[in-house]
Design an enzyme around this catalytic site. Sequence first.
Site, PDB file in Angstrom:
ATOM      1  CB  CYS A  22     -42.541 -30.739  -2.355  1.00 31.58           C
ATOM      2  SG  CYS A  22     -42.839 -29.010  -1.898  1.00 31.58           S
ATOM      3  CD1 TRP A  30     -41.725 -31.622   5.042  1.00 30.49           C
ATOM      4  CD2 TRP A  30     -41.599 -33.354   3.418  1.00 30.49           C
ATOM      5  NE1 TRP A  30     -42.542 -31.288   4.169  1.00 30.49           N
ATOM      6  CE2 TRP A  30     -42.497 -32.235   3.207  1.00 30.49           C
ATOM      7  CE3 TRP A  30     -41.483 -34.629   2.914  1.00 30.49           C
ATOM      8  CZ2 TRP A  30     -43.168 -32.484   1.830  1.00 30.49           C
ATOM      9  CZ3 TRP A  30     -42.184 -34.581   1.649  1.00 30.49           C
ATOM     10  CH2 TRP A  30     -43.070 -33.514   1.168  1.00 30.49           C
ATOM     11  CB  THR A  81     -42.455 -26.002   4.834  1.00 33.20           C
ATOM     12  OG1 THR A  81     -41.418 -24.849   5.099  1.00 33.20           O
ATOM     13  CG2 THR A  81     -43.609 -25.740   5.394  1.00 33.20           C
ATOM     14  CE1 TYR A  97     -50.748 -28.655  -2.571  1.00 35.54           C
ATOM     15  CE2 TYR A  97     -50.078 -27.193  -4.205  1.00 35.54           C
ATOM     16  CZ  TYR A  97     -50.050 -28.436  -3.483  1.00 35.54           C
ATOM     17  OH  TYR A  97     -48.484 -29.113  -3.647  1.00 35.54           O
TER      18      TYR A  97
END
Length: 338
Positions: free
Chosen positions: A48, A81, A115, A179
């Site tokens: 990330c 995650w 996140t 993105y």
Amino acid sequence: MSYVADSSSANGEFNRDTDYINTRVTADGRDGYPVEPGRYRLVVARACPWANRTIIVRRLLGLEDVLSIGFCGPTHDERSWTFDLDPDGVDPVLGIHYLRDAYNKRIPDYPKGVTVPAVVDVPTGAVATNDFAQITLDFSTEWTAHHRDGAPQLYPEPLRDEIDEVSQRIYTEVNNGVYRCGFAGSQRAYEKAYDRLFTALDWLTERLADQRYLVGDTITEADVRLFTTLARFDPVYHGHFKTNRSKLSEMPVLWAYARDLFQTPGFGDTTDFVQIKQHYYIVHSDINPTGVVPKGPDLTNWLTPHGREALGGRPFGDGTPPPPTREAERVPAAHSAG
């Protein structure tokens, strides 16, 4: 970062959810989370770009002894995650497999995307903050009592306004711009996003043509924020997100700038190209439904001479480079450009 909480608007434009858990870990503990050695765990994924920033800054400032780090695997599902890289898939400090468990400890039945990066309060097992933009600034300003000797000034007070201004444009147009291209839901939205992105990259080219770093003559927070997007440009964004006017390696100024940083301790040695590609090409099944991960590109060119020393500048200012990466935190050699 996670993408499940983001969406496209009616006209196909990508919208990022920016409503984070914005309590902060501060020197005075005004939000209930005082800076304390050993109390917190920084949870990241090398894949990330937003988490990669925190890995870099933690290393440059020398916070390893006071802030432990937990690495999630490169892929996740719609739930969370996960700590796939650890024995039995369980983080050895937090004792959890799903990072969502730490979010639920803070906000029961956490309703949003899980996140990284996230700073977790180890005694309670709850997320203290996932405000990625603020986390690295606080590392520079609130954790100063625990910086290593020779830590660089990544957010020097006289330059903060300019750093903030440059960083904001980098965020909206480049970090998030790729993105906006990749997740565009219409041709019109994609082309608008594409034009915005390359307008910003042209602006950065002009800015960096005659100066080694983005603000002042040393590495700052702004450089960290730009680097993690540039590092992913050719391996992922150029093809996967259709940002294909030029490869990074075809933009001479930005390519030399990126290599300069990559070859600086703290940057290239925290970049895991294998995990980066696995994450984007496997997780984004709507963009790449086969899940096939490309073999290329050849990454050895990251180590070629960049010539940026001729512009002057002092990477760490009056400080010093960080020591070698600790063995437990090293990127495998096969995953980097070496």
